[in-house]
Design a protein around this motif. Sequence first.
Motif, short mmCIF file in Angstrom:
data_model
loop_
_atom_site.label_atom_id
_atom_site.label_comp_id
_atom_site.label_asym_id
_atom_site.label_seq_id
_atom_site.Cartn_x
_atom_site.Cartn_y
_atom_site.Cartn_z
N LYS A 360 37.54 44.53 54.90
CA LYS A 360 37.39 43.16 54.38
C LYS A 360 35.96 42.92 53.89
N GLN A 361 34.96 43.43 54.63
CA GLN A 361 33.57 43.22 54.23
C GLN A 361 33.22 44.01 52.97
N THR A 362 33.93 45.10 52.74
CA THR A 362 33.65 45.93 51.56
C THR A 362 34.19 45.28 50.28
N LEU A 363 35.25 44.46 50.42
CA LEU A 363 35.85 43.84 49.24
C LEU A 363 34.90 42.81 48.61
N LEU A 364 35.10 42.59 47.34
CA LEU A 364 34.31 41.60 46.61
C LEU A 364 34.79 40.19 46.95
N LYS A 365 34.05 39.19 46.49
CA LYS A 365 34.37 37.80 46.82
C LYS A 365 35.74 37.36 46.31
N ASP A 366 36.13 37.87 45.13
CA ASP A 366 37.41 37.46 44.55
C ASP A 366 38.56 38.36 44.99
N GLN A 367 38.34 39.18 46.01
CA GLN A 367 39.38 40.07 46.51
C GLN A 367 39.71 39.70 47.96
N GLU A 368 40.97 39.96 48.34
CA GLU A 368 41.42 39.60 49.69
C GLU A 368 42.36 40.68 50.21
N LYS A 385 41.70 42.36 41.45
CA LYS A 385 41.64 43.62 40.74
C LYS A 385 40.56 44.52 41.32
N LEU A 386 40.96 45.78 41.59
CA LEU A 386 39.99 46.79 42.03
C LEU A 386 39.47 47.52 40.80
N LEU A 387 38.19 47.39 40.52
CA LEU A 387 37.60 48.01 39.35
C LEU A 387 37.50 49.52 39.56
N ASP A 388 37.99 50.30 38.58
CA ASP A 388 38.00 51.76 38.72
C ASP A 388 36.60 52.33 38.81
N GLU A 389 35.66 51.74 38.07
CA GLU A 389 34.31 52.29 38.04
C GLU A 389 33.46 51.82 39.22
N ASP A 390 33.98 50.91 40.01
CA ASP A 390 33.20 50.38 41.13
C ASP A 390 33.33 51.32 42.32
N GLU A 391 32.18 51.73 42.90
CA GLU A 391 32.18 52.68 44.01
C GLU A 391 32.87 52.10 45.23
N SER A 393 35.24 49.92 45.28
CA SER A 393 36.67 49.89 45.03
C SER A 393 37.30 51.26 45.30
N GLU A 394 36.58 52.32 44.93
CA GLU A 394 37.08 53.67 45.19
C GLU A 394 37.18 53.92 46.69
N ASP A 395 36.20 53.45 47.45
CA ASP A 395 36.24 53.61 48.90
C ASP A 395 37.43 52.87 49.50
N VAL A 396 37.68 51.66 49.03
CA VAL A 396 38.81 50.87 49.53
C VAL A 396 40.12 51.56 49.20
N LYS A 397 40.23 52.08 47.99
CA LYS A 397 41.44 52.80 47.58
C LYS A 397 41.70 54.00 48.48
N LYS A 398 40.63 54.74 48.77
CA LYS A 398 40.76 55.94 49.59
C LYS A 398 41.25 55.59 51.00
N VAL A 399 40.65 54.58 51.60
CA VAL A 399 41.01 54.19 52.95
C VAL A 399 42.43 53.63 53.01
N MET A 400 42.79 52.79 52.04
CA MET A 400 44.13 52.20 52.03
C MET A 400 45.19 53.25 51.76
N LEU A 401 44.88 54.25 50.94
CA LEU A 401 45.83 55.34 50.68
C LEU A 401 46.09 56.13 51.97
N THR A 402 45.03 56.37 52.74
CA THR A 402 45.20 57.07 54.02
C THR A 402 46.06 56.24 54.97
N PHE A 403 45.85 54.94 54.98
CA PHE A 403 46.63 54.07 55.85
C PHE A 403 48.11 54.12 55.48
N GLN A 404 48.40 54.03 54.18
CA GLN A 404 49.81 54.00 53.75
C GLN A 404 50.49 55.34 53.98
#
Length: 496
Positions: A360-368, A385-391, A393-404
């Motif tokens: 939650k702390q890693t997400l941007l203000k407009d993300q939940e 929206k998770l920006l592809d070029e944002d570092e 966002s990539e970390d969040v994607k990686k962690v959430m993919l592992t969770f799923q």
Amino acid sequence: MGVSCSRGEDVLVLAGYHNNQVPSFKIVLVGDEKVGKTSIFMRYFKNQFDYSYRPTTTVSIENVVKKLNVPEHAVVSVTIWDLPGTEEVDLRKSYYKDVDAAIIVVDSSDRESVELAGTWKQDVCNHSTITHSTNNADVSYIKADPSSIPVLLLGNKYDLVEERERLEVERNEKNEDEESQSNDKNETESEENKKQKEEEEEEKQVWRYEDQQIDKTEPVPEEIQFLQEIAEQNGFVGSVAVSAKDPDGSVHIAIQALVRHLLERNLKDSAIKKMQAVNIKRKKQKKNVKDEQNEFHPLKTVGIKELDDLFSECNGAIRLTGQLTEGFTEAVKKFKKDCYSTDMIDTPKASMEDCIGGIKQTLLKDQELVAIDDGGFLQLACKGKLLDEDEKSEDVKKVMLTFQSEILVCSKAILNQCPNIDTHLSKIDGMILNQCKTLPDVLSRQEQVVTTRNIEHVQYVIDNNRARIKHARNQASECLQSVDNTYKKIKASLLW
């Protein structure tokens, strides 16, 4: 006589050699001609000094067995090669084979000689080789690692430095006496003024700290300072100033210090290799134990068809329970490890609440971060929206993919399978218990000799198998409880 050795690094003193072999070291003496290499050589081995100068034209080799007080009264064999200062490079290469250490001898009273010490050290490091034997008994020579060859800078002819210091002191004292006599002639005070001054001083009686200080430290000669600077600049293991001319033991102490350094380093390397071997052995043992624990062993049979069939029906459920338990534990570990590698948590042993809070702390203000019910468990999703070029966002994607892919999949499997496993094992355990009530009759129908020993053996196997069945049921129940706890923790973390 002589300046103490300045060491570049501390070495570790460990227990002595555990075999009966005497450690053997080869040391080469190199340097320009007329710096006193042979004099050092003769002083160390024979405690002699030859006042006549004869250039060294051939290599001199001497061996001596020495006893060192530290570490642990070790006995070592030392072979020193005295090399000519004008030898050809190709010949020097052959002298540097399998060398353990080198001593660069310079004239400490000659600045140019000291400046060339780095060149000689480079010569040793560039041309040193070690013998390499192949399985075919072929011998070859490979370049030695320069960091494995300690090189000592030995400044000879320290007696000339002392002589210069002595003459300079005498000259300064003579100049001071002449200046004092001149001042006595030009500056005279009357007896009355002197008496008055003494009386005033007695009245004051002021104690001053600086008046009590006496500088007892002797300044280091500039030649020795320069010797130490050259040693530090060129990575020598140390620098020592000695005089082969004087029988004061300085040459012996300097070379013994180098031998002790070699011995201590070898002991340290030996201890490190032993520790590494022990660690590798422990890791293998742990792996074997873990593999043995994870390896599934079917329930033992008793030779009674009715019971053996029931035991066989339990094997699949018991194996699956172990797999689900281990799978969920590893899934949670992998998820926490990914959270830690992306700096979302401070330790890989953090709680599930900390992991969710880190996302939650890693997400941007407009993300939940939100959780969606999926098969009785939760699927994590991100609003915004998770920006592809944002570092981040990539970390969040990686962690959430592992969770799923890990936690969600294992949790759904546990929710689907564990209740059925518990019901299945409970039913079969009841059937086994019923069979045990008529065990003597069952044994007689199997045409087995009914003895007390046979009955006790069969009962022992049955009890062990039932204990494993009970353990599997408990595992299934604990798995369900772990999934339920994880579900509640995630829900609670999203409400914070």
